[in-house]
Structure formats: C-alpha cells, structure tokens
Design a protein around this motif. Structure first.
Motif, mmCIF file in Angstrom:
data_model
loop_
_atom_site.group_PDB
_atom_site.id
_atom_site.type_symbol
_atom_site.label_atom_id
_atom_site.label_comp_id
_atom_site.label_asym_id
_atom_site.label_seq_id
_atom_site.Cartn_x
_atom_site.Cartn_y
_atom_site.Cartn_z
ATOM 1 N N LYS A 44 0.835 -1.207 0.000
ATOM 2 C CA LYS A 44 0.000 0.000 0.000
ATOM 3 C C LYS A 44 0.866 1.252 0.000
ATOM 4 O O LYS A 44 1.936 1.279 0.593
ATOM 5 C CB LYS A 44 -0.918 0.028 1.219
ATOM 6 C CG LYS A 44 -1.844 -1.141 1.320
ATOM 7 C CD LYS A 44 -3.027 -0.943 0.436
ATOM 8 C CE LYS A 44 -4.016 -2.078 0.675
ATOM 9 N NZ LYS A 44 -4.773 -2.408 -0.463
ATOM 10 N N SER A 51 -1.456 1.386 -4.567
ATOM 11 C CA SER A 51 -0.553 0.293 -4.202
ATOM 12 C C SER A 51 0.461 0.098 -5.321
ATOM 13 O O SER A 51 0.216 0.434 -6.480
ATOM 14 C CB SER A 51 -1.326 -1.008 -3.958
ATOM 15 O OG SER A 51 -1.977 -1.408 -5.135
ATOM 16 N N HIS A 57 4.345 -0.365 4.428
ATOM 17 C CA HIS A 57 3.747 0.520 3.424
ATOM 18 C C HIS A 57 4.783 1.519 2.934
ATOM 19 O O HIS A 57 5.870 1.630 3.481
ATOM 20 C CB HIS A 57 2.523 1.250 3.991
ATOM 21 C CG HIS A 57 2.851 2.255 5.057
ATOM 22 N ND1 HIS A 57 3.074 1.901 6.374
ATOM 23 C CD2 HIS A 57 3.038 3.603 4.998
ATOM 24 C CE1 HIS A 57 3.353 2.980 7.081
ATOM 25 N NE2 HIS A 57 3.346 4.034 6.271
#
Length: 171
Positions: free
Chosen positions: A55, A66, A151
């Motif tokens: 993400k 993403s 992330h």
C-alpha cells in the motif's frame, strides 16, 4: 495369463534396478562455479516479488494506491515504481510511474484515531488500525520476518496521481 503378468512385472522390476544401478559418467568440462551470495539476509533487504501490492499512503496517512510493479535499469538499480490508483479489483485502475527514490518505506503500521459514535453519557472511543494491544501505540513488525515493508509514503494526493499521465507498458 496370470503367470504372464507376474513374469512381466518381475522383468520390469529387474530392468528398473539395473537402470538405477548405473552411475552417471563423470565429465571434466564443467563450468567453474560462480561466487554465491550468503544464505542469510540483512534486515535492510526486501524481496522484490513481495513489493507488489504494498500500500502507498500520502503524508496525511490517506491510502492513495498500491505498488503494481518496479522497473529497473540494466545495472539492476530500481528506478521507477508503478503505482495503481483507484479502481476496484484491478478494474479501472489508473497506473502512474513515479521515481523510486521519492518513495519512503516504513515498517510501522498506519495508525490513526477517529472518534466513534457513542451513546450519550459515554466518552467517545478511539479506533486504531493494526494489532490492538491495549495501548495507543502501534505494533511494529520487522522486515526480516516479512521480507517487505508495511507501506510506502509518497507526497501526493489520490487526485494528483489520477491527473498524472497514465503509464503504459511498451511492446
């Protein structure tokens, strides 16, 4: 008839044992073995195969897309990250290419507090993403066990990414 089948199976078994007993011939024209990398990894290494789907958030902790792909030069240095923005289950997704060095990766999970609706007379509760531990800290995971970061952070809004030119793979 039964004797013929049994004789055939016995003959096949004998031939199979002879085939396994033969050793392969040794060859002397083998290529020299190349130096190999160590089998253990450092904590600062990630598998590129695991980076797809990570993400991407902006500075305001809003999910903006993403990672779909990573493009590298001929020397093996990653130069571009292809980010998928919008869409649902891959349909209608807008692909954009951003410089890889503009992405910041982190192993800490995104945590935010949002007031929840509560009945009158009760204080509003907070919601935290990630593992709930009874405290307002988020659980951190090590990249050594996951092989990829939690992330990435890119300083742009979802609308800014959607307005960027769409990335197309050339044939």
């Amino acid at each position: 008839m039964m004797k013929t089948i049994v004789a055939g199976l016995a003959g096949t078994a004998l031939l199979a044992t002879v085939a396994f007993a033969q050793a392969p011939t040794a060859t002397t024209d083998k290529a020299p073995t190349a130096a190999t990398a160590t089998t253990t990894s450092a904590s600062d290494q990630w598998r590129v195969s695991k980076m797809s789907g990570v993400k991407v958030y902006n500075e305001a902790n809003e999910n903006i897309g993403s990672i779909n792909d990573l493009l590298m030069d001929k020397n093996g240095n990653i130069k571009i990250a292809v980010i998928g923005v919008g869409g649902f289950l891959g349909m209608g997704e807008h692909l954009v290419a951003v410089p890889y060095e503009k992405l910041k990766f982190t192993n800490e999970a995104i945590a935010y507090s949002a007031p929840a609706t509560s009945p009158p007379g009760r204080p509003a509760s907070t919601t935290t993403t990630g593992a709930a531990t009874g405290t307002d800290k988020t659980a951190t995971t090590s990249s050594a066990s996951k092989w990829y970061p939690d992330h990435a952070v890119f300083n742009a809004s979802k609308d800014e990414l959607k307005s960027m030119p769409e990335f197309k793979y050339s044939e």
